[in-house]
Design a protein around this motif. Structure first.
Motif, PDB file in Angstrom:
ATOM      1  N   UNK A   8     -20.954  50.334  19.800  1.00 48.50           N
ATOM      2  CA  UNK A   8     -21.111  49.477  18.626  1.00 48.50           C
ATOM      3  C   UNK A   8     -21.854  50.207  17.514  1.00 48.50           C
ATOM      4  N   UNK A   9     -22.972  50.831  17.868  1.00 50.09           N
ATOM      5  CA  UNK A   9     -23.778  51.492  16.841  1.00 50.09           C
ATOM      6  C   UNK A   9     -23.056  52.697  16.248  1.00 50.09           C
TER       7      UNK A   9
ATOM      8  N   UNK B 224     -28.411  41.626  21.272  1.00 46.39           N
ATOM      9  CA  UNK B 224     -28.579  42.924  20.611  1.00 46.39           C
ATOM     10  C   UNK B 224     -28.561  42.771  19.094  1.00 46.39           C
ATOM     11  N   UNK B 225     -27.610  42.007  18.589  1.00 50.11           N
ATOM     12  CA  UNK B 225     -27.507  41.811  17.143  1.00 50.11           C
ATOM     13  C   UNK B 225     -28.739  41.113  16.579  1.00 50.11           C
ATOM     14  N   UNK B 226     -29.286  40.172  17.328  1.00 49.16           N
ATOM     15  CA  UNK B 226     -30.432  39.402  16.857  1.00 49.16           C
ATOM     16  C   UNK B 226     -31.761  40.132  17.005  1.00 49.16           C
ATOM     17  N   UNK B 227     -31.925  40.881  18.100  1.00 49.20           N
ATOM     18  CA  UNK B 227     -33.253  41.393  18.440  1.00 49.20           C
ATOM     19  C   UNK B 227     -33.416  42.912  18.351  1.00 49.20           C
TER      20      UNK B 227
ATOM     21  N   UNK C 238     -30.385  46.056  12.709  1.00 49.28           N
ATOM     22  CA  UNK C 238     -30.905  45.400  11.498  1.00 49.28           C
ATOM     23  C   UNK C 238     -30.179  45.818  10.215  1.00 49.28           C
ATOM     24  N   UNK C 239     -29.903  47.098   9.990  1.00 48.03           N
ATOM     25  CA  UNK C 239     -29.228  47.471   8.732  1.00 48.03           C
ATOM     26  C   UNK C 239     -27.811  46.917   8.584  1.00 48.03           C
ATOM     27  N   UNK C 240     -27.228  46.442   9.676  1.00 50.25           N
ATOM     28  CA  UNK C 240     -25.830  46.019   9.658  1.00 50.25           C
ATOM     29  C   UNK C 240     -25.635  44.508   9.758  1.00 50.25           C
ATOM     30  N   UNK C 241     -26.682  43.767  10.069  1.00 56.17           N
ATOM     31  CA  UNK C 241     -26.566  42.332  10.367  1.00 56.17           C
ATOM     32  C   UNK C 241     -25.853  41.546   9.273  1.00 56.17           C
ATOM     33  N   UNK C 242     -26.134  41.839   8.036  1.00 54.33           N
ATOM     34  CA  UNK C 242     -25.537  41.069   6.933  1.00 54.33           C
ATOM     35  C   UNK C 242     -24.027  41.246   6.844  1.00 54.33           C
TER      36      UNK C 242
ATOM     37  N   UNK D  34     -22.014  41.556   9.572  1.00 53.96           N
ATOM     38  CA  UNK D  34     -21.377  41.208  10.850  1.00 53.96           C
ATOM     39  C   UNK D  34     -21.200  39.697  10.983  1.00 53.96           C
ATOM     40  N   UNK D  35     -19.977  39.293  11.296  1.00 58.22           N
ATOM     41  CA  UNK D  35     -19.684  37.920  11.696  1.00 58.22           C
ATOM     42  C   UNK D  35     -19.350  37.977  13.176  1.00 58.22           C
ATOM     43  N   UNK D  36     -20.145  37.291  13.987  1.00 52.74           N
ATOM     44  CA  UNK D  36     -20.032  37.350  15.444  1.00 52.74           C
ATOM     45  C   UNK D  36     -19.637  35.984  16.000  1.00 52.74           C
ATOM     46  N   UNK D  37     -18.702  35.980  16.927  1.00 54.63           N
ATOM     47  CA  UNK D  37     -18.314  34.765  17.645  1.00 54.63           C
ATOM     48  C   UNK D  37     -18.063  35.130  19.113  1.00 54.63           C
ATOM     49  N   UNK D  38     -18.122  34.125  19.953  1.00 57.43           N
ATOM     50  CA  UNK D  38     -17.798  34.352  21.362  1.00 57.43           C
ATOM     51  C   UNK D  38     -16.419  33.777  21.661  1.00 57.43           C
ATOM     52  N   UNK D  39     -15.841  34.302  22.709  1.00 62.53           N
ATOM     53  CA  UNK D  39     -14.543  33.846  23.188  1.00 62.53           C
ATOM     54  C   UNK D  39     -14.731  33.425  24.642  1.00 62.53           C
TER      55      UNK D  39
END
Length: 174
Positions: A2-3, A37-40, A45-49, A51-56
């Motif tokens: 991901x990173x 990972x995305x939250x904590x 942090x530099x990419x959070x804005x 990213x749109x994340x959803x679960x399936x």
């Protein structure tokens, strides 16, 4: 992965759409890891804005059922995620890079797609590596599954649907 993908593409990609399943490709249960990972994790942090994340919510496969049936359902879920997000996008057609998270198009390729007119879908040839970036597989087995697409009708056309990934960055053609 991901990173690596985020660092490579963030300078030229407007948004990343991530769909994480609670099941493996073959339908076995697995923990959802990316949300925490995305939250904590400060590395995200530099990419959070962007990213749109959803679960399936996956499912156990029926006896003899192909794993591609569930993958198709996941791709439909990604289409459902993308369609409203792109409905309000004005200006040039969005260019989307569809690929699995371990298929990482280069920043240079994304910049070229952004700058040029191309006939979509365009399949992208990617280098293939085993275990790490020092062991290039290449040759006949190199990946060609990633592709660049445009949705002229913002996902509402008869042949406009998500086909190849669980992670979809997109940007505006320039």
């Amino acid at each position: 992965m991901y990173l690596t993908r985020l660092h490579e593409l963030a300078p030229v990609v407007d948004r990343f759409f991530v769909l994480e399943s609670d099941r493996t490709f073959t339908g076995l249960e697995k923990p959802l890891l990316l949300h925490d990972l995305l939250e904590k994790d400060t590395r995200f942090a530099p990419f959070r804005a962007k990213i749109t994340y959803r679960t399936f919510n996956g499912r156990t496969l029926e006896k003899g059922e192909s794993p591609f049936a569930q993958e198709g359902q996941m791709r439909t879920a990604m289409t459902d995620l993308l369609r409203p997000e792109l409905a309000d996008v004005n200006g040039p057609l969005p260019v989307m890079l569809f690929s699995d998270v371990d298929e990482i198009p280069s920043r240079r390729t994304a910049q070229l797609l952004k700058a040029c007119d191309f006939e979509a879908p365009m399949h992208l040839g990617l280098r293939s590596y085993l275990y790490s970036f020092e062991f290039e597989e290449g040759g006949e087995t190199a990946s060609w599954r990633a592709k660049a697409v445009q949705w002229p009708e913002r996902g509402n056309g008869g042949d406009e649907f998500y086909l190849l990934t669980q992670l979809a960055p997109f940007f505006h053609a320039g």
